[in-house]
Design an enzyme around this catalytic site. Sequence first.
Site, short mmCIF file in Angstrom:
data_model
loop_
_atom_site.label_atom_id
_atom_site.label_comp_id
_atom_site.label_asym_id
_atom_site.label_seq_id
_atom_site.Cartn_x
_atom_site.Cartn_y
_atom_site.Cartn_z
N ASP A 92 27.77 52.38 26.70
CA ASP A 92 28.04 52.91 25.74
C ASP A 92 29.72 52.85 25.47
O ASP A 92 29.96 52.22 24.04
CB ASP A 92 27.96 54.52 25.77
CG ASP A 92 26.45 54.85 25.87
OD1 ASP A 92 25.64 53.95 25.53
OD2 ASP A 92 26.32 55.80 26.35
N ARG A 97 34.01 66.68 33.33
CA ARG A 97 34.21 66.19 32.00
C ARG A 97 35.76 66.72 31.46
O ARG A 97 36.44 66.21 30.81
CB ARG A 97 33.26 66.69 30.95
CG ARG A 97 32.01 65.69 31.40
CD ARG A 97 32.22 64.40 31.29
NE ARG A 97 31.09 63.48 31.30
CZ ARG A 97 30.85 62.32 32.22
NH1 ARG A 97 31.89 62.21 32.95
NH2 ARG A 97 29.90 61.60 31.97
N ASP A 105 27.49 66.43 27.28
CA ASP A 105 28.83 65.61 27.28
C ASP A 105 29.78 65.74 25.89
O ASP A 105 30.87 65.89 26.07
CB ASP A 105 28.81 64.41 27.77
CG ASP A 105 28.54 64.27 29.41
OD1 ASP A 105 28.93 65.14 30.00
OD2 ASP A 105 28.36 63.30 30.18
N SER A 128 20.76 55.63 33.27
CA SER A 128 22.02 56.15 32.94
C SER A 128 22.61 56.73 34.07
O SER A 128 21.94 57.79 34.46
CB SER A 128 21.88 56.76 31.65
OG SER A 128 23.12 57.46 31.40
#
Length: 404
Positions: free
Chosen positions: A15, A97, A126, A178
């Site tokens: 991505d 994160r 996310d 992923s």
Amino acid sequence: MNPKKVALAYSGGLDTSIIIPWLKENYPGCEVVAICGDVGQGGDELTGLEEKALKSGAVECHVADLREEFVSDYVWPMLRAGAVYETKYLLGTSIARPLLAKKQVEVALETGCDALSHGATGKGNDQVRFELTYKALAPHLPVIAPWREWDIISREDAIDYAAKHNIPIQQSKAKIYSRDRNLWHISHEGAELEDPANAPSDGVWMLSVDPKEAPAEPAYVTIGFEAGTPVSVDGEKLSPATIVERLNTIGGAHGIGRIDLVENRFVGMKSRGCYETPGGTILMFAHSELESLCLDRATLHFKQKVALDYAELVYDGKWFTPLREALDAFVSKTQEYVTGEVKVRLHQGRLDVMSRVSPYSLYSHSIASFTMGADYDQKDAAGFINLTGLPIRVAAAARQKKGQ
């Protein structure tokens, strides 16, 4: 929006690799600063990262070693809180994160960026975690979220875009998991895992052996804690990151820490993922066992309620909030005397406690023993039961009087 310089949270994965040329195409004249935090995702992911980012069109690439900060300032508070999401998930992706977004904001401000960007999809958690951190630390900077803007609708489309722009990637259409990895865990999503009816294939798992193929002989490990924080493994004082690394190796070799979870995402849908957290599973288990020795009943039970809220707060990306700071203050108070050692046995995916030792243990042998002792008069129990049962007896009498 017409940004001149965009700070991109960059991993080098599918991505974020295609986001660099996409930003330059859709925001003509803008420069892209790629920012990556090393939270223990492994050398393969970081090798050649700067070169790849520059070849993809970034003007700068910053790679920051955040491993010790990640464990000491994010994982340890979560561990002390006992935070587990929906009884299984040890929050490996969730807890990383806020730190990654914080570092992104810091570099963005240092390099004069006027916008922030990330590669989180419009369906995932996310995007929330990154952007809530942005709002807390740099509310003046606008956010570009390509997955909510572009016409790419699948991983396959993303792979085609990468090929068209000569962006090197590891993913293929044949095997399109992923994954997100850091010191605390690795997550696996996509491919056959998108259907909860499918069992994960053997090729999914990366950090742990199949429990049935683990050694027949068990392993033993002793974790030392000071005020609720892990400080040693088998008597050896180690840095926070090294403790997790050491236990990942030991736990993974014995099939510890695998889960398969259908979870409720913050954005409102259910998703299915497989997670491996070998060292984290050992640490959470050992910490809980030590708390059972050192915390009184009322504090332990109330803390277990707080742990549910803490886990949800981490999962939802609300790390930089007054509530998290307040909960940490409560947790820190509960951990003042959670000091000692816990020995556990690891055997083919199973964890068992062998011993719990603490200078602040609330366990009294003279009180708990079946042998009558001076510290506990069993006759006192009659009065205790009578007072506890008083409202029960009154209610029962009232029902009988009414013929119920």
